[in-house]
Design a protein around this motif. Structure first.
Motif, PDB file in Angstrom:
ATOM      1  N   THR A 112       0.828  -1.185   0.000  1.00 56.30           N
ATOM      2  CA  THR A 112       0.000   0.000   0.000  1.00 56.30           C
ATOM      3  C   THR A 112       0.869   1.244   0.000  1.00 56.30           C
ATOM      4  O   THR A 112       1.727   1.404   0.871  1.00 56.30           O
ATOM      5  CB  THR A 112      -0.923   0.011   1.243  1.00 56.30           C
ATOM      6  OG1 THR A 112      -1.722  -1.172   1.225  1.00 56.30           O
ATOM      7  CG2 THR A 112      -1.819   1.234   1.244  1.00 56.30           C
ATOM      8  N   LEU A 113       0.656   2.101  -0.995  1.00 54.04           N
ATOM      9  CA  LEU A 113       1.321   3.402  -1.031  1.00 54.04           C
ATOM     10  C   LEU A 113       0.560   4.334  -0.100  1.00 54.04           C
ATOM     11  O   LEU A 113      -0.673   4.361  -0.117  1.00 54.04           O
ATOM     12  CB  LEU A 113       1.295   3.994  -2.438  1.00 54.04           C
ATOM     13  CG  LEU A 113       2.062   3.263  -3.522  1.00 54.04           C
ATOM     14  CD1 LEU A 113       1.762   3.905  -4.882  1.00 54.04           C
ATOM     15  CD2 LEU A 113       3.546   3.316  -3.243  1.00 54.04           C
ATOM     16  N   ARG A 155      -3.401   0.861  -3.382  1.00 52.27           N
ATOM     17  CA  ARG A 155      -2.908  -0.511  -3.350  1.00 52.27           C
ATOM     18  C   ARG A 155      -2.224  -0.872  -4.660  1.00 52.27           C
ATOM     19  O   ARG A 155      -2.726  -0.559  -5.746  1.00 52.27           O
ATOM     20  CB  ARG A 155      -4.070  -1.466  -3.100  1.00 52.27           C
ATOM     21  CG  ARG A 155      -3.623  -2.889  -2.906  1.00 52.27           C
ATOM     22  CD  ARG A 155      -4.761  -3.747  -2.454  1.00 52.27           C
ATOM     23  NE  ARG A 155      -4.294  -5.110  -2.257  1.00 52.27           N
ATOM     24  CZ  ARG A 155      -5.080  -6.148  -2.204  1.00 52.27           C
ATOM     25  NH1 ARG A 155      -6.386  -5.989  -2.293  1.00 52.27           N
ATOM     26  NH2 ARG A 155      -4.598  -7.352  -2.034  1.00 52.27           N
ATOM     27  N   VAL A 156      -1.081  -1.541  -4.544  1.00 53.39           N
ATOM     28  CA  VAL A 156      -0.336  -2.016  -5.701  1.00 53.39           C
ATOM     29  C   VAL A 156      -0.191  -3.532  -5.560  1.00 53.39           C
ATOM     30  O   VAL A 156       0.237  -4.023  -4.519  1.00 53.39           O
ATOM     31  CB  VAL A 156       1.056  -1.369  -5.799  1.00 53.39           C
ATOM     32  CG1 VAL A 156       1.835  -1.928  -6.976  1.00 53.39           C
ATOM     33  CG2 VAL A 156       0.937   0.146  -5.915  1.00 53.39           C
ATOM     34  N   LYS A 186      -0.905  -4.220 -10.953  1.00 53.65           N
ATOM     35  CA  LYS A 186      -2.180  -3.517 -10.840  1.00 53.65           C
ATOM     36  C   LYS A 186      -2.027  -2.404  -9.822  1.00 53.65           C
ATOM     37  O   LYS A 186      -1.621  -2.645  -8.693  1.00 53.65           O
ATOM     38  CB  LYS A 186      -3.289  -4.471 -10.393  1.00 53.65           C
ATOM     39  CG  LYS A 186      -3.613  -5.547 -11.409  1.00 53.65           C
ATOM     40  CD  LYS A 186      -4.726  -6.434 -10.908  1.00 53.65           C
ATOM     41  CE  LYS A 186      -5.047  -7.515 -11.921  1.00 53.65           C
ATOM     42  NZ  LYS A 186      -6.131  -8.391 -11.436  1.00 53.65           N
ATOM     43  N   VAL A 187      -2.336  -1.181 -10.238  1.00 49.12           N
ATOM     44  CA  VAL A 187      -2.303  -0.023  -9.341  1.00 49.12           C
ATOM     45  C   VAL A 187      -3.741   0.398  -9.112  1.00 49.12           C
ATOM     46  O   VAL A 187      -4.428   0.807 -10.046  1.00 49.12           O
ATOM     47  CB  VAL A 187      -1.479   1.134  -9.948  1.00 49.12           C
ATOM     48  CG1 VAL A 187      -1.455   2.322  -9.000  1.00 49.12           C
ATOM     49  CG2 VAL A 187      -0.061   0.671 -10.273  1.00 49.12           C
ATOM     50  N   GLY A 188      -4.198   0.277  -7.872  1.00 44.47           N
ATOM     51  CA  GLY A 188      -5.586   0.588  -7.541  1.00 44.47           C
ATOM     52  C   GLY A 188      -5.849   2.075  -7.447  1.00 44.47           C
ATOM     53  O   GLY A 188      -4.938   2.909  -7.536  1.00 44.47           O
TER      54      GLY A 188
END
Length: 85
Positions: A10-11, A30-31, A49-51
């Motif tokens: 999580t960024l 989220r990544v 996948k970058v949320g």
């Protein structure tokens, strides 16, 4: 990125110059990374996948761009990128 198997993180971001993060003024994103160890057309394929960014804070950009470097893939293998807003 150095992908191996499945991973996610999580960024986290906030305004940096204030303490409003203590009151929930921040955003997360989220990544997820999937690096297959398959064979044939799936050999060494990596899916990132970058949320969507969730949350808000003063000064949060309306949009963001990322530049990702995926290490460890054989030349010519495909990578897939998925983003959400």
């Amino acid at each position: 990125m150095y992908p191996q198997d499945d991973s996610d993180y999580t960024l986290y971001e906030d305004a940096v110059v204030t303490r409003k993060f203590t009151q929930g003024s921040s955003a997360t994103q989220r990544v997820q990374v999937h690096a297959s160890g398959g064979s044939g057309s799936d050999a060494a394929a990596t899916v990132v996948k970058v949320g969507a960014s969730v949350g808000d804070y003063t000064g949060k950009p309306a949009a963001r761009s990322y530049r990702l470097t995926v290490h460890g893939q054989a030349p010519g293998t495909a990578s897939s990128w998925t983003t959400s807003r």
